[in-house]
Scaffold this active site. Structure first.
Site, mmCIF file in Angstrom:
data_model
loop_
_atom_site.group_PDB
_atom_site.id
_atom_site.type_symbol
_atom_site.label_atom_id
_atom_site.label_comp_id
_atom_site.label_asym_id
_atom_site.label_seq_id
_atom_site.Cartn_x
_atom_site.Cartn_y
_atom_site.Cartn_z
ATOM 1 N N LYS A 1 0.868 -1.258 -0.006
ATOM 2 C CA LYS A 1 0.163 -0.004 -0.030
ATOM 3 C C LYS A 1 0.702 1.227 0.168
ATOM 4 C CE LYS A 1 -3.765 1.655 2.874
ATOM 5 N NZ LYS A 1 -4.559 1.665 4.088
ATOM 6 N N SER B 1 -9.485 2.133 3.157
ATOM 7 C CA SER B 1 -8.774 3.084 2.450
ATOM 8 C C SER B 1 -8.031 1.820 1.480
ATOM 9 C CB SER B 1 -7.816 3.980 3.118
ATOM 10 O OG SER B 1 -6.852 3.128 3.992
ATOM 11 N N SER C 1 -9.559 -0.059 7.687
ATOM 12 C CA SER C 1 -8.959 0.110 6.326
ATOM 13 C C SER C 1 -8.599 -1.469 5.673
ATOM 14 C CB SER C 1 -8.310 1.066 6.132
ATOM 15 O OG SER C 1 -8.661 2.210 6.219
#
Length: 457
Positions: free
Chosen positions: A93, A162, A186
């Site tokens: 990420k 996210s 997330s």
């Protein structure tokens, strides 16, 4: 696109089909010499390129990945493999540092920034021989859960956030696993939306060195994989370089008690039906249901907002100033457009947070795990920013993190487990929560449930 339908595969299917297999299976092929890490890495990179429209990746490191895969292939040839992650493609990420790659956290504020060093967890993955294929997309500074990428399971629904790019990459076989973050849900929310496995370990189990903060006292490093078995492989590699969790440590189903809350309030008929169907599936294995009571989620929401806003404002003011012209409007409004949380309110929120942790631990004393939904609302449509909660329009992120955020505050390990990966009922899953540092048991339990239910089908 239908539920479980994946994009077309223009490459060699003899290798491409392995992108949907378990890490353990692929590693056995590496060990036997039947398949090479370079071939699997090329297939993953080709899949990323052919599915660029999904928006899962912020940056692809094709040259670096192929170089790492070639080194891995050489180790297998010389019988000096580094372990279960050697040659396995993993994405990261883009809020986590990976040396030489962009480190922008989805924000124009950090446009052009590259990491000088690996985050501690990324460095461990590289030492274990993992092949880092690139950086996955996310909401700006990991704040929201609506996600800027397309959901390959159903493009009319959000991929969650996210860690949206993380879940999409794993779901489609662009990577076997993704290293992500979870501050309010997330990892677990996009895992549910994309029907993969999302693990938030016990707080502090994995190091946050080299991870840009969202809220420093809530942030967790997490793992997204297709199956619980693969999550166990990655966690084992990150912690010790050892073997995955052994499912034989699980007792017989009739000796297991699952804690089911009596005070859940759903705001979506589909979400409620999916949850109870999952509970019934676990009970069909012989597990015994125990009634438990969760803390008041309205209190959790107030505590979450107070801590999140205070810690975000402190970090961003100290590092960037207001940066009005570079933040996206949603992030700018959340940080600067709302009244300041006083020091007294922040300290009170932290005191209540400690009480929440005690309350959850008390309930876990009556059962092996808590068996919960991930969402209390139906998965929102793509681009949907408000959800109706009993007649009150509510920011979609606030509605989606309503239950998941609790365990970021308490720090208990939690994993979202898809229970019917071969079914067109694409969103049946369960969120399992265990006691502090019982991560190995949590994964063994989740793998046990996932495997037995698939065998039953």
């Amino acid at each position: 696109m239908s539920a479980n339908e994946l994009p077309d595969e223009p490459w060699d299917s003899d290798v491409a089909h392995l992108l949907q297999q378990s890490m353990t299976h692929v590693r056995q092929l590496f060990l036997s010499g039947d398949v090479s890490p370079v071939a699997v890495t090329r297939a993953a990179l080709d899949r990323i390129e052919s599915n660029e429209r999904l928006g899962a990746f912020a940056q692809v490191d094709r040259d670096g990945a192929l170089k790492a895969a070639a080194a891995s292939e050489d180790r297998y040839r010389r019988s000096v493999s580094r372990g279960p992650l050697d040659g396995i493609t993993i994405s990261v990420k883009d809020i986590i540092a990976a040396e030489g790659l962009q480190w922008e956290a989805g924000s124009a504020v950090l446009s052009g920034q590259r990491a000088a060093h690996d985050a501690a967890a990324v460095a461990t993955l590289r030492r274990e021989g993992a092949v880092i294929v690139g950086k996955t997309a996310l909401d700006e500074f990991a704040l929201t859960t609506t996600g800027p990428v397309l959901n390959p399971v159903s493009e009319d629904l959000t991929a969650g956030g996210s860690s949206c790019g993380s879940a999409v990459a794993v779901r489609t076989g662009m990577s076997f696993a993704d290293l992500a973050t979870d501050t309010g849900g997330s990892v677990r929310i996009p895992a549910h939306c994309c029907h993969v496995t999302g693990l938030k370990p016990t707080r502090s189990l994995l190091p946050l060195d080299g991870v840009l903060p969202l809220a420093h006292s809530l942030d967790h490093l997490g793992i997204i994989t297709r199956t619980v078995e693969d999550s166990a492989v990655v966690l084992g590699g990150l912690l010790t370089g050892g073997s995955p969790v052994d499912v034989r440590s699980i007792p017989a189903p009739t000796d297991l008690r699952i804690g089911v809350p009596t005070n859940l309030r759903f705001h979506g008929t589909r979400a409620e039906g999916e949850y109870w169907r999952s509970v019934q599936a676990l009970e069909s294995l012989g597990m015994r249901r125990v009634d438990v009571t969760l803390p008041d989620l309205d209190v959790v929401a107030d505590v979450h907002q107070a801590i999140l806003r205070t810690e975000m404002r402190g970090y961003h003011a100290g590092r960037f100033g207001r940066s009005e012209n570079r933040y996206g409007p949603g992030l700018h409004e959340f940080i600067w457009g709302q009244p300041t949380v006083t020091a007294g309110q922040y300290l009170q929120a932290q005191r209540v947070r400690a009480e929440l942790a005690g309350a959850v631990s008390k309930q876990l004393g009556t059962c092996a795990v808590l068996a919960l939904p991930t969402l209390l609302v139906d998965i929102p449509s793509a681009g949907q920013y408000e959800i109706d909660l009993d007649g009150m329009p509510t920011f979609a992120t606030s509605a989606m993190v309503r239950l998941t955020a609790l365990f970021d505050h308490t720090g208990h390990p939690a994993v979202t487990v898809p229970l019917n990966t071969g079914s067109h009922n694409a969103f049946d899953s369960i969120q399992l929560v265990a006691g502090y540092f019982d991560d190995a048991f949590l994964l063994a339990f989740g793998q046990f449930c996932q495997q037995l239910l698939q065998d039953a089908r």
